[in-house]
Design an enzyme around this catalytic site. Structure first.
Site, PDB file in Angstrom:
ATOM      1  N   LEU A 269     -21.093 -14.499 -37.385  1.00 42.67           N
ATOM      2  CA  LEU A 269     -22.276 -15.063 -38.050  1.00 42.67           C
ATOM      3  C   LEU A 269     -21.838 -15.759 -39.327  1.00 42.67           C
ATOM      4  O   LEU A 269     -20.883 -15.337 -39.973  1.00 42.67           O
ATOM      5  CB  LEU A 269     -23.256 -13.947 -38.425  1.00 42.67           C
ATOM      6  CG  LEU A 269     -24.021 -13.249 -37.310  1.00 42.67           C
ATOM      7  CD1 LEU A 269     -24.730 -12.020 -37.859  1.00 42.67           C
ATOM      8  CD2 LEU A 269     -25.031 -14.195 -36.682  1.00 42.67           C
TER       9      LEU A 269
ATOM     10  N   LYS B  12     -28.301  -5.667 -40.912  1.00 47.01           N
ATOM     11  CA  LYS B  12     -26.963  -5.963 -40.400  1.00 47.01           C
ATOM     12  C   LYS B  12     -26.164  -4.666 -40.469  1.00 47.01           C
ATOM     13  O   LYS B  12     -25.872  -4.158 -41.552  1.00 47.01           O
ATOM     14  CB  LYS B  12     -26.306  -7.051 -41.247  1.00 47.01           C
ATOM     15  CG  LYS B  12     -24.932  -7.477 -40.731  1.00 47.01           C
ATOM     16  CD  LYS B  12     -24.472  -8.716 -41.478  1.00 47.01           C
ATOM     17  CE  LYS B  12     -23.200  -9.337 -40.908  1.00 47.01           C
ATOM     18  NZ  LYS B  12     -22.155  -8.435 -40.536  1.00 47.01           N
TER      19      LYS B  12
ATOM     20  N   LYS C 106     -32.783 -14.375 -37.767  1.00 50.05           N
ATOM     21  CA  LYS C 106     -32.639 -15.094 -36.505  1.00 50.05           C
ATOM     22  C   LYS C 106     -33.921 -15.864 -36.201  1.00 50.05           C
ATOM     23  O   LYS C 106     -35.019 -15.331 -36.394  1.00 50.05           O
ATOM     24  CB  LYS C 106     -32.397 -14.110 -35.354  1.00 50.05           C
ATOM     25  CG  LYS C 106     -31.168 -13.230 -35.532  1.00 50.05           C
ATOM     26  CD  LYS C 106     -31.033 -12.217 -34.400  1.00 50.05           C
ATOM     27  CE  LYS C 106     -29.843 -11.311 -34.654  1.00 50.05           C
ATOM     28  NZ  LYS C 106     -29.758 -10.191 -33.727  1.00 50.05           N
TER      29      LYS C 106
ATOM     30  N   LYS D 286     -25.741 -11.252 -46.959  1.00 50.76           N
ATOM     31  CA  LYS D 286     -24.973 -10.035 -47.265  1.00 50.76           C
ATOM     32  C   LYS D 286     -25.334  -9.496 -48.643  1.00 50.76           C
ATOM     33  O   LYS D 286     -25.464 -10.259 -49.603  1.00 50.76           O
ATOM     34  CB  LYS D 286     -23.478 -10.343 -47.222  1.00 50.76           C
ATOM     35  CG  LYS D 286     -23.020 -10.848 -45.869  1.00 50.76           C
ATOM     36  CD  LYS D 286     -22.292  -9.786 -45.085  1.00 50.76           C
ATOM     37  CE  LYS D 286     -20.846  -9.800 -45.474  1.00 50.76           C
ATOM     38  NZ  LYS D 286     -19.995  -9.081 -44.530  1.00 50.76           N
TER      39      LYS D 286
ATOM     40  N   CYS E  66      -5.028  28.919 -61.268  1.00 54.49           N
ATOM     41  CA  CYS E  66      -4.345  30.221 -61.226  1.00 54.49           C
ATOM     42  C   CYS E  66      -2.855  30.099 -61.517  1.00 54.49           C
ATOM     43  O   CYS E  66      -2.145  31.089 -61.562  1.00 54.49           O
ATOM     44  CB  CYS E  66      -4.579  30.906 -59.877  1.00 54.49           C
ATOM     45  SG  CYS E  66      -3.675  30.118 -58.533  1.00 54.49           S
TER      46      CYS E  66
ATOM     47  N   CYS F 170      -3.083  24.848 -53.134  1.00 56.87           N
ATOM     48  CA  CYS F 170      -2.829  26.126 -53.802  1.00 56.87           C
ATOM     49  C   CYS F 170      -3.010  27.175 -52.708  1.00 56.87           C
ATOM     50  O   CYS F 170      -4.063  27.239 -52.083  1.00 56.87           O
ATOM     51  CB  CYS F 170      -3.859  26.341 -54.913  1.00 56.87           C
ATOM     52  SG  CYS F 170      -3.955  28.054 -55.481  1.00 56.87           S
TER      53      CYS F 170
HETATM   54  S1  IVH Z   1     -26.499 -10.908 -34.029  1.00 54.27           S
HETATM   55  C1  IVH Z   1     -23.675 -14.369 -31.969  1.00 54.27           C
HETATM   56  N1  IVH Z   1     -27.508  -8.887 -35.268  1.00 54.27           N
HETATM   57  O1  IVH Z   1     -22.255  -8.812 -37.458  1.00 54.27           O
HETATM   58  C2  IVH Z   1     -23.608 -13.212 -32.916  1.00 54.27           C
HETATM   59  N2  IVH Z   1     -25.155  -9.184 -35.350  1.00 54.27           N
HETATM   60  O2  IVH Z   1     -20.785 -10.849 -38.930  1.00 54.27           O
HETATM   61  C3  IVH Z   1     -24.946 -12.569 -32.911  1.00 54.27           C
HETATM   62  N3  IVH Z   1     -23.985  -7.421 -36.594  1.00 54.27           N
HETATM   63  O3  IVH Z   1     -20.048  -9.527 -34.910  1.00 54.27           O
HETATM   64  C4  IVH Z   1     -24.892 -11.429 -33.774  1.00 54.27           C
HETATM   65  N4  IVH Z   1     -25.764  -6.240 -37.116  1.00 54.27           N
HETATM   66  O4  IVH Z   1     -21.518  -7.482 -34.447  1.00 54.27           O
HETATM   67  C5  IVH Z   1     -26.391  -9.552 -34.973  1.00 54.27           C
HETATM   68  N5  IVH Z   1     -28.563  -7.105 -36.309  1.00 54.27           N
HETATM   69  C6  IVH Z   1     -27.448  -7.757 -35.999  1.00 54.27           C
HETATM   70  C7  IVH Z   1     -26.178  -7.314 -36.416  1.00 54.27           C
HETATM   71  C8  IVH Z   1     -25.044  -8.062 -36.078  1.00 54.27           C
HETATM   72  C9  IVH Z   1     -24.434  -6.334 -37.210  1.00 54.27           C
HETATM   73  C10 IVH Z   1     -22.547  -7.833 -36.514  1.00 54.27           C
HETATM   74  C11 IVH Z   1     -22.188  -8.443 -35.197  1.00 54.27           C
HETATM   75  C12 IVH Z   1     -21.282  -9.611 -35.519  1.00 54.27           C
HETATM   76  C13 IVH Z   1     -21.123  -9.514 -36.991  1.00 54.27           C
HETATM   77  C14 IVH Z   1     -21.056 -10.898 -37.573  1.00 54.27           C
END
Ligand code: IVH
Length: 667
Positions: A84, A117, A289, A313, A410, A425
């Site tokens: 991502l 995430k 998304k 992040k 001790c 110890c």
């Molecule tokens: S969607 C095409 N949803 O983050 C990739 N990824 O930095 C679609 N990850 O490798 C990923 N939580 O494994 C998606 N809610 C989430 C996520 C998530 C963690 C991880 C994922 C990916 C990584 C990318």
């Protein structure tokens, strides 16, 4: 029983167990008691033992871990596992929204999903005709490792979907929850192994193990967050895709929200930032998304990542402060741990003045010296940690941190075993070890003796009123009152709390004894298998080792414990004081909360958090951590947290402690 008949019964049992796994793990809404479930499971195990030719890889009994592998096979991903794009600020999120609108050529607000995430390890899971066929790591995105046997040990991941016609390729994140992580690290430190730096490393390290039985013990978990290819012709959004996956019995990511327009996205991110530390899993951000799947097709992917998603992040929260000193603390099992003493610094909601450095290897790795300006980080983590120092601030008078040669308490000579990182110890009468053993005994998950904290225990041991665990049960009010700052009232309260601890659940007592490697989960398993302490004391190492979740190392530690006269003596004494040493009879008494899901927030007058949870469970209810639409009641104490607000928002019935007591027929 004839084979034909057994086959039918096995089929029926598997279907029922699969269904109950779904109720329990996915819906968190079990229909039958644990005992009833165990009965079904045992019947299946016994039939499969009689007719091994009928065992199939998708039987629910095949979750305990198969034979060890020599190495992992490689798997080529049919469609690359993408990554991502990341951002750390809202401007870039707005920019993302503008780009999406431009590429799609639309003006109106876009609908997005906003999901946690998960900070874990990316995996791919493939089902054919509803049966789990493959689990794989991401690897380089094109080729990964075949970790099917390891993934199968994840309890919430079904070996068989609820629809046996489905072919599906899903993606998710394997993680380790906070409690499991803390317990694993505690056990690793106890055995002189290097603790994992964070739950993600722990999950990654566990998935790399070649022995699936060892993986099974790590209690890994998984959230599915996407499909590699759309396969549901009747579904047009990502949100509904996840809903459908959940209906199939998959452990789908929780706490995903819908947001229309980028402002709502930002609101959702902000409100999650407050909630995330309450979750059992770690998140390092949010994934935004586009919800409509036809838009996914239009937007497509870059070489690295889909254009329809972006990760926001969270920045790890950092502060700089002076490392004033490093002291060495002696633990319950004699391990000597370096602890950093910091000039107090405020970071993400609390003041930090000390933090563990784990072991000398960690100090070497960080390269820190006393007097350094160190960087302290709190990344939604459970414990703040030192992640480095400012080399440009060095004056040259910083002091090297040297490993101690004698016990700081001790003064006996310390030892370092060749294959361990820890220094120990080995004097079992070391007052520090006695203090730690008592602290462990009294802690919340163990005997939960309120008022018996670190400082008081230290004074009680130093004055000689307390010599070992058993002696806390002979404490007299006069003795307590002779301790500085202990008045009549607090002494009486403490004596009452000590008295009350005698009635704690048997598994808590087992945990409280401080048997090496026996954490609260192992204690629960043992208490279920051996209904009283004498049965456990007599158990053979081989029998213990064959229990799921125990294994040879823990088994040996348990038999060692009971073979030590001092420990047997302690148990005799505790028994004589009336401490519970057996499981209560199950299924007795009324169950007024049968099937109800209850969340507690704020502090209660009459119960600790653990006591109220135990009470809810003993009355047939389920005590859960987070408020959702499925919650029946939220018990609201003083200073309630965000769970209260969430309950109001979702229109969940809130009740006071008194109303709760009425509900269970107390008062
Ligand atoms: S969607 C095409 N949803 O983050 C990739 N990824 O930095 C679609 N990850 O490798 C990923 N939580 O494994 C998606 N809610 C989430 C996520 C998530 C963690 C991880 C994922 C990916 C990584 C990318």
């Amino acid at each position: 029983m004839k084979e034909e008949e057994a086959k039918k019964r096995i089929e029926e049992l598997r279907n029922r167990i699969n269904y109950h796994n779904y109720r329990y793990y996915i819906l968190a809404d079990p229909e039958i008691s644990d005992e009833k479930y165990d009965e079904l499971y045992r019947e299946l195990v016994s039939l499969e033992e009689q007719f091994p030719q009928l065992i199939t890889p998708d039987s629910p009994t095949q979750k305990v871990g198969g034979e060890p592998l020599k190495e992992f096979k490689s798997v080529r991903h049919e469609l690359p596992m993408l990554s991502l794009d990341n951002t750390y600020n809202f401007d870039e999120i707005r920019e993302f929204d503008r780009r999406i609108k431009e590429l799609l050529g639309v003006n109106e607000d876009i609908e997005y999903t906003v999901e946690p995430k998960i900070d874990g390890v990316a995996v791919r899971v493939v089902y054919e005709k509803g049966v789990l066929k493959l689990g794989a790591t991401r690897g380089n995105g094109i080729v990964g490792d075949d970790i099917t046997e390891n993934i199968k040990t994840i309890k919430r991941l079904p070996l068989k979907l609820l629809d046996a016609t489905i072919d599906i390729d899903v993606r998710g994140e394997v993680f380790m929850d906070r409690n499991t992580f803390l317990e694993l690290n505690e056990i690793r430190e106890e055995s002189g192994e290097k603790p994992f730096a964070n739950p993600r490393n722990a999950a990654a390290g566990s998935l790399k193990l070649l022995d699936p039985k060892e993986v099974a013990k790590r209690n890994l978990d998984l959230f599915i967050h996407s499909v590699s290819r759309q396969i549901f012709p009747d579904i047009s959004t990502h949100f509904d895709t996840l809903k459908r996956l959940r209906k199939l019995g998959l452990p789908v990511i929780e706490n995903n929200a819908l947001a229309t327009g980028i402002n709502e996205v930002i609101d959702a991110i902000n409100s999650w930032d407050k909630l995330r530390e309450e979750q059992r899993y770690m998140t390092d951000g949010m994934v935004i998304k586009v919800n409509r799947l036809d838009f996914h097709d239009k937007l497509g992917n870059t070489a690295k990542a889909p254009r329809w998603a972006i990760a926001y992040k969270f920045k790890a929260k950092q502060a700089r402060t002076e490392l004033k000193d490093v002291i060495f603390q002696v633990g319950r099992t004699g391990i000597v741990t370096p602890v950093a003493i910091l000039k107090p610094v405020f970071l993400a909601g609390s003041t930090i003045s000390r933090t563990t450095l784990h072991n000398m290897d960690e100090i070497k790795r960080l390269g820190i010296k006393i007097g350094d300006t160190v960087v302290v980080e709190k990344g939604g983590d459970v414990i703040p940690k030192i992640v480095g120092y400012e080399s440009s601030y060095r004056k040259g008078n910083e002091k090297e941190i040297l490993p101690p040669k004698i016990c700081p308490v001790c003064e006996s000579k310390l030892v370092k075993l060749p294959d361990e990182v820890a220094i120990r110890c080995i004097n079992i009468n070391c007052p520090a070890q006695i203090k730690r053993r008592i602290e462990h005994f009294a802690e919340r998950n163990a005997m939960d003796i309120r008022g018996l904290g670190e400082e008081l225990i230290s004074k009680l041991v130093d004055t000689g009123f307390v010599k070992d665990i058993a002696s806390i049960y002979t404490l007299k009010p006069e003795e307590l009152m002779s301790i500085e700052r202990m008045g009549k009232k607090s002494s009486e309260n403490l004596i009452a709390a000590i008295e009350k601890s005698k009635d704690r659940d048997y598994f808590r007592v087992l945990y409280a004894l401080g048997i090496r490697y026996v954490g609260i989960n192992t204690a629960k398993i043992l208490a279920k298998k051996y209904r009283n302490i004498d049965e456990l004391a007599e158990a053979k190492s081989d029998d213990l080792a064959s229990i799921e979740g125990v294994g040879p190392k823990i088994a040996e530690s348990i038999t060692d414990f009971f073979n030590t006269a001092r420990n047997r003596d302690l148990i005799e004494k505790l028994k004589n004081f009336g401490v519970r040493m057996e499981s209560e009879k199950m299924e007795s008494g009324p169950k007024p909360l049968k099937g109800l899901k209850i969340v507690v927030t704020g502090s209660l007058k009459n119960y600790s958090r653990q006591e109220i949870k135990d009470l809810i469970e003993s009355m047939g209810g389920h005590s859960t951590e987070s408020v959702s639409k499925a919650t029946d009641y939220v018990i609201v104490g003083e200073n309630p947290g965000s769970k209260y607000e969430k309950a109001l928002k979702l229109n969940i019935k809130t009740i006071s402690e008194e109303e709760f007591e009425k509900l269970i027929g107390k008062n």
